[in-house]
Each structure stands twice: as C-alpha cells, then as structure tokens.
Design an enzyme around this catalytic site. Structure first.
Site, mmCIF file in Angstrom:
data_model
loop_
_atom_site.group_PDB
_atom_site.id
_atom_site.type_symbol
_atom_site.label_atom_id
_atom_site.label_comp_id
_atom_site.label_asym_id
_atom_site.label_seq_id
_atom_site.Cartn_x
_atom_site.Cartn_y
_atom_site.Cartn_z
ATOM 1 N N ASN A 290 -7.690 70.224 15.833
ATOM 2 C CA ASN A 290 -7.533 71.234 14.770
ATOM 3 C C ASN A 290 -8.423 72.463 14.963
ATOM 4 O O ASN A 290 -8.018 73.577 14.646
ATOM 5 C CB ASN A 290 -7.729 70.598 13.391
ATOM 6 C CG ASN A 290 -9.113 70.029 13.200
ATOM 7 O OD1 ASN A 290 -9.738 69.581 14.168
ATOM 8 N ND2 ASN A 290 -9.601 70.047 11.995
ATOM 9 N N GLU B 173 -17.108 61.321 12.845
ATOM 10 C CA GLU B 173 -16.740 62.339 11.846
ATOM 11 C C GLU B 173 -15.242 62.212 11.640
ATOM 12 O O GLU B 173 -14.464 62.570 12.526
ATOM 13 C CB GLU B 173 -17.084 63.740 12.366
ATOM 14 C CG GLU B 173 -18.552 63.965 12.677
ATOM 15 C CD GLU B 173 -19.426 64.006 11.429
ATOM 16 O OE1 GLU B 173 -18.878 64.235 10.334
ATOM 17 O OE2 GLU B 173 -20.635 63.780 11.550
ATOM 18 N N CYS C 133 -10.490 69.418 8.276
ATOM 19 C CA CYS C 133 -10.883 68.177 7.592
ATOM 20 C C CYS C 133 -11.542 68.482 6.250
ATOM 21 O O CYS C 133 -11.621 67.614 5.395
ATOM 22 C CB CYS C 133 -11.819 67.378 8.481
ATOM 23 S SG CYS C 133 -13.205 68.354 9.078
ATOM 24 N N GLU D 129 -24.052 65.061 11.808
ATOM 25 C CA GLU D 129 -24.304 66.010 12.893
ATOM 26 C C GLU D 129 -24.918 67.245 12.255
ATOM 27 O O GLU D 129 -25.127 67.291 11.050
ATOM 28 C CB GLU D 129 -22.991 66.315 13.615
ATOM 29 C CG GLU D 129 -22.438 65.068 14.297
ATOM 30 C CD GLU D 129 -21.147 65.283 15.079
ATOM 31 O OE1 GLU D 129 -20.463 66.295 14.853
ATOM 32 O OE2 GLU D 129 -20.832 64.419 15.909
HETATM 33 P P1 NDP Z 1 -7.124 61.527 16.407
HETATM 34 O O1 NDP Z 1 -7.987 60.481 15.825
HETATM 35 O O2 NDP Z 1 -5.695 61.211 16.645
HETATM 36 O O3 NDP Z 1 -7.694 62.016 17.810
HETATM 37 C C1 NDP Z 1 -8.993 62.513 18.008
HETATM 38 C C2 NDP Z 1 -9.358 62.360 19.470
HETATM 39 O O4 NDP Z 1 -9.470 60.978 19.796
HETATM 40 C C3 NDP Z 1 -8.315 62.927 20.421
HETATM 41 O O5 NDP Z 1 -8.969 63.485 21.528
HETATM 42 C C4 NDP Z 1 -7.519 61.700 20.768
HETATM 43 O O6 NDP Z 1 -6.784 61.815 21.943
HETATM 44 C C5 NDP Z 1 -8.620 60.681 20.896
HETATM 45 N N1 NDP Z 1 -8.188 59.293 20.796
HETATM 46 C C6 NDP Z 1 -7.015 58.800 20.298
HETATM 47 N N2 NDP Z 1 -6.993 57.444 20.406
HETATM 48 C C7 NDP Z 1 -8.173 57.075 20.965
HETATM 49 C C8 NDP Z 1 -8.758 55.808 21.322
HETATM 50 N N3 NDP Z 1 -8.128 54.656 21.124
HETATM 51 N N4 NDP Z 1 -9.992 55.799 21.865
HETATM 52 C C9 NDP Z 1 -10.667 56.957 22.037
HETATM 53 N N5 NDP Z 1 -10.161 58.182 21.753
HETATM 54 C C10 NDP Z 1 -8.936 58.246 21.207
HETATM 55 O O7 NDP Z 1 -7.310 62.803 15.463
HETATM 56 P P2 NDP Z 1 -6.516 64.160 15.553
HETATM 57 O O8 NDP Z 1 -6.708 64.785 16.898
HETATM 58 O O9 NDP Z 1 -5.149 63.919 15.032
HETATM 59 O O10 NDP Z 1 -7.351 65.070 14.514
HETATM 60 C C11 NDP Z 1 -7.090 65.098 13.168
HETATM 61 C C12 NDP Z 1 -8.054 64.197 12.419
HETATM 62 O O11 NDP Z 1 -9.387 64.588 12.665
HETATM 63 C C13 NDP Z 1 -7.881 64.296 10.917
HETATM 64 O O12 NDP Z 1 -7.921 63.007 10.346
HETATM 65 C C14 NDP Z 1 -9.093 65.096 10.473
HETATM 66 O O13 NDP Z 1 -9.479 64.869 9.150
HETATM 67 C C15 NDP Z 1 -10.119 64.642 11.448
HETATM 68 N N6 NDP Z 1 -11.196 65.629 11.543
HETATM 69 C C16 NDP Z 1 -12.430 65.317 11.033
HETATM 70 C C17 NDP Z 1 -13.450 66.244 11.054
HETATM 71 C C18 NDP Z 1 -14.820 65.915 10.547
HETATM 72 O O14 NDP Z 1 -15.754 66.630 10.898
HETATM 73 N N7 NDP Z 1 -15.006 64.878 9.753
HETATM 74 C C19 NDP Z 1 -13.240 67.586 11.598
HETATM 75 C C20 NDP Z 1 -11.922 67.792 12.117
HETATM 76 C C21 NDP Z 1 -10.939 66.842 12.081
HETATM 77 P P3 NDP Z 1 -5.209 62.220 21.840
HETATM 78 O O15 NDP Z 1 -5.185 63.650 21.436
HETATM 79 O O16 NDP Z 1 -4.663 61.976 23.179
HETATM 80 O O17 NDP Z 1 -4.614 61.308 20.788
#
Ligand code: NDP
Length: 480
Positions: free
Chosen positions: A150, A248, A282, A461
């Site tokens: 995002n 996070e 988020c 963080e």
């Molecule tokens: P995901 O959890 O789908 O993916 C995040 C990252 O993890 C990606 O690089 C993804 O790769 C990777 N990933 C997926 N599966 C695994 C696994 N089994 N083991 C290790 N890594 C893995 O999140 P999104 O990318 O869809 O992001 C949106 C989410 O992030 C929302 O829920 C949002 O709220 C949260 N978010 C939280 C923030 C915070 O600071 N609290 C800030 C921004 C977003 P791939 O892309 O290949 O799936």
C-alpha cells in the site's frame, strides 16, 4: 519489457530459477514489467551475502554508516519525480500523493535513522557502592524485513533504514504486487556506495520468498508489515525458533466525531482519513461514528463531498483518487460492499466499479463509498476492507461511542474530533489502540512509538523503539 532484478551481494542478479512474474499497472490492467519469481535458493544466497557483510558493517563506525544512509536519502530526494511516477504506475495511487507523501517520507526515513543512530545511547544502573551495570546494545545479525503494497517504498524504508543504521545486514522482500521502487532503491544503494551484502532485496511471492525468510535459521529477527492473517502465520513459524518479531498488522480504525468539534476541519480531514490512497492505508478511519445531534448534517455534507470526488488517471497531477492495487483486491472490495448490502447497509454513494475511458479502460477503479444503517458488530464493521469504503453510525453518549470504538479485534489507531479538552484526554486514555489522533489524522513525528494492540500487531517501530528492536541488549555487571 523491463525485467526487474534481485539485489544480492551488491549486484543486480537474475533469480536462480530464471522465472518471472507479471507486474501489472492497476490503472490500465495491463502487464508493464516483470519481476523475479525467486525462491529459497535466492534467499539462501542473500543470507550468505548478508552474513559475510555483517562482521564489517556491524563495526563500521556509526558516523560512517550514517554517511552512506544519508547519501541514499539524498539520492531518493534527487530522484523524487522518477520515483513518484514509478510508485504511482506500480500501485495506482495518484502521482501527487506519491510526490508529496510516499517518496519524501522514504527519504525522510533514511535521513531520520541515519542521524538517529548518532544519538542512540544505552543505560547504566548503579548499585550504590556495590556494583555498576551497563547495557550494551549490539546489532542482532541478519534482519528479515517483509513489507506490503500500500505504501511500497515508504514502508520498505521504514524497516530497512533503522535495521541498517543499527548495524544489521538485511534480507528484504517487498510485496510482489508493487516491486518497482524497491528495485529502483537497489540501484540507488549501488550508486550511494552501500557495501555489498549489507542490504539484499529478493523479489517474489510471499509463500516462497517471504516464508523462506521467515523460516531461515540464520535470520534471528523479522520485521513484518502486512495483513493480520499473514502476521499470524509468520508468528506461528518464527515463535518456536525464538525469533525477535515486530508485527505491524491490519486495522479497522474508529473515527469518533462529537458535536462540539471544529466542523470544517473535521469534514476536510475525514475525507482524507476515509479515502486517501483509495482507503488503502492501515491507519484510515473506516468506521465513522457521529454524535446524533450532527449526524444528519454530517451525512449530507460528507456524502456530497464523497460523490464529487472524481476518480481518475493516477498519472494526472490533478487526480485525488486513483486505482486500487489489483484486480483481485478490487474484487475483494466489491464483495465487501455486497456483503454490507446483504447485512442491511444502505449505500449512500459509490458502491460500484468505475470504468474510465481510453488507456484506463481496464483499470481497477472504485467510487468512494459511504454506507449507513449497519450495527457496530456486523461483519462489515468488524472486518478490514482496505479500500475506499466507510460506514457511518450515530451515537448518543460518550460511553456508547467508546464501547463501539473498542468493539473490534483490531487496535491500531483511533481518530477523535472534539473541542472539549477534558473529553479528549479522558477518551484518549480509554481507547484501546496504539495511536490516538485528536483533531488531526496521519500527523507523524518519526520519534513516536508506532504500532497497534490486539489483532493490529505486536511491538512498536519508530524512534528509538526501532533501535531497541533491531539491537540485542546485554547487561554487564561489574562488582566494585
Ligand atoms: P499481506 O499480509 O498479504 O502481505 C504482506 C507481505 O507479506 C507481502 O510482501 C507478502 O508477499 C508477504 N507474505 C505473504 N505471505 C507470506 C508468508 N506466508 N510468509 C512471509 N511473507 C508473506 O498484506 P498486503 O500486502 O495485502 O498489505 C495489506 C495489509 O497490510 C492490510 O491488512 C494493512 O492493514 C496492513 N498494513 C499494516 C500497516 C501497519 O503499520 N500496521 C501499514 C500498512 C499496511 P506477497 O505480496 O507475495 O503476498
């Protein structure tokens, strides 16, 4: 077609399996580049490079580490326009947002942590005349950093910069959905003279690269930002290996609006906290709760503004609302809107996919959507949608507002609008979230602790909290 490369041991390299993944432009729905479909063999090479670089980088004097990171920061600044355009094309966000928020913040992250490490100190505890304790804080080793799509470069640098400044070497994976600016960052790192192996960027899927990083026995620390379900999976794998974890995760943030607020400020900011980045932040306030005496006025004004917000080509300087990140995500958001309707929600504006003309015909656009008439505890008000969709609900008393706000499995941020100082402080203390914004939203001081409670994550963080996480404390006790 452009082929992105991994950045391993200081070089841009092909994935070992020589397989690539299509990278889409969400504003057209077309593939415009390819990224490495790496696997555990590429992660292994990255870990070996990081391990080899660690003995030297971890003892490089702080000011020299800072100097390299400051060069990266200034190269990001110099490449602002190129990076902003790349981020917009890769993610679908308006280029104006990438230009004013994403890329400047990525440069600021490197700048902040490069200078921050120069001021980071550890503690000493004197035991009167008997002994003295002091705490050493050493880098942990190879840090694994996994980030979402995002705010691609913004969140990628938010992890990498403190990890490197603290003296760790890093194996990082950006989201496979938005890999472009992480690739461009690897080019800037080479230009800045970052020693080889200090930062390694491995592109590819979460279930291949992400899980290989999480499970790697020589990566003792994982910093992850992403969805709550993925965070739980990472915790499941990492916990028995006793890895340090910072998670996070998602949010379903309440936006509490009292009748005594500064109405104009509230309305302007609530448009932003609802729909910035197509609602894919988020920290967006997706559950809007309004004191009943101003509910109808708010509803009329807010819906009028949201209906006027035009969805457009993200590359156009004037666009405020671009495309959502992928076709799959668009379908998920549209399904959430259908669920809201089936739960009895009334769609006041939006609720549909938007089809633009010309090159954006196949793009993934959704109209800003406002829904009312749903109870606080239905699925729509409990599950993260992560799109340009908000619900509005009236409340009668402060106690009711607080109850609804806290009735969530998430606890990332809350937003509060009131001019009553006593109420503001009283509620700030009682809201069960890691962050409370009063009469503002997304106002960030990088020194403050950032993170959530409950299903929104573990750990903090930001500021020195990040250095605490990326270092291992060791107490030394000397008998006098
Ligand atoms: P995901 O959890 O789908 O993916 C995040 C990252 O993890 C990606 O690089 C993804 O790769 C990777 N990933 C997926 N599966 C695994 C696994 N089994 N083991 C290790 N890594 C893995 O999140 P999104 O990318 O869809 O992001 C949106 C989410 O992030 C929302 O829920 C949002 O709220 C949260 N978010 C939280 C923030 C915070 O600071 N609290 C800030 C921004 C977003 P791939 O892309 O290949 O799936």
């Amino acid at each position: 077609m452009q082929k992105l490369q991994n950045y391993i041991n200081g070089e841009l390299t092909e994935p070992i399996g020589k397989q690539y993944i299509d990278n889409y432009d969400p504003s057209t729905g077309k593939v415009y580049s390819l990224l490495p479909d790496s696997d555990e063999r590429d992660v292994q090479l990255a870990v070996e490079a990081a391990k080899a670089a660690f003995p030297s980088w971890s003892v490089t004097p702080k000011d020299q580490r800072a100097a390299v990171l400051l060069r990266i920061s200034s190269l990001i600044d110099k490449s602002l326009e190129r990076l902003a355009k790349a981020e917009s094309k890769d993610n679908g966000k308006p280029v104006s947002l990438a230009r004013t928020v994403d890329i400047p913040r990525a440069a600021a992250n490197f700048h902040f942590y490069a200078t921050g490490i120069l001021h980071f100190a550890s503690e000493a505890h004197a035991m009167e005349e008997e002994a003295i304790n002091y705490t050493l804080r050493n880098p942990v080793g190879v840090a694994g950093c996994i980030s979402p799509w995002n705010l691609p470069l913004y969140l990628f640098s938010w992890k990498i910069a403190p990890a490197l400044a603290a003296g760790n070497c890093v194996v990082a994976k950006p989201s496979e959905i938005t890999p472009m600016t992480a690739f461009l960052l690897s080019e800037l790192c080479i230009e800045a003279g970052l020693p080889k192996g200090v930062l390694n960027i491995v592109h590819g899927y979460g279930h291949k690269v992400g899980s290989a990083i999480t499970a790697h026995p020589e990566i003792p620390l994982i910093s992850f930002t992403g969805g709550t379900k993925t965070g739980a999976e990472i915790a499941r794998v990492a916990a028995p290996m006793f890895k340090k974890l910072s998670l996070e995760l998602g949010g379903k943030n309440p936006n509490l609006i009292f009748a005594d607020c500064n109405y104009e400020n509230m309305l302007r900011t609530t448009m932003n906290s609802s729909f910035a980045n197509q609602g894919q932040i988020c920290l967006c306030g997706s559950r809007i709760m309004v004191e009943r005496s101003i509910y109808e006025k708010f509803k009329t004004d807010f819906v009028a503004k949201a209906s006027k917000m035009s969805v457009g080509n993200p590359a156009d300087d004037k666009t405020k609302m671009g495309a959502v990140v992928s076709e799959q995500h668009m379908e998920k958001i549209l399904a959430c809107i259908e669920l809201a309707k089936s739960e009895g929600g009334k769609v006041l504006c939006g609720g549909n996919r938007v089809y633009l003309d010309g090159e954006n015909k196949g793009g993934y656009f959704i109209a800003p959507t406002v829904i009312e008439g749903l109870p606080y505890n239905c699925r729509t008000n409990q599950e993260e949608i992560f799109g340009p969709v908000v619900t509005i609900m009236p409340f009668d008393t402060e106690a009711e507002a607080l109850m609804m706000a806290n009735a969530s499995t998430y606890g990332l941020a809350s937003i509060l609008w009131t001019e009553n100082l006593t109420r503001a402080h009283r509620l700030a203390g009682k809201l069960h979230t890691g962050i409370v914004w009063i009469n503002c939203w997304l106002l960030r001081d990088l020194r403050t602790p950032f993170g959530g409670v409950k299903g929104s994550g573990v750990g903090r963080e930001g500021g020195f909290e990040a250095f605490d996480f990326f270092t291992e404390p060791k107490n030394v006790c000397i008998k006098l």
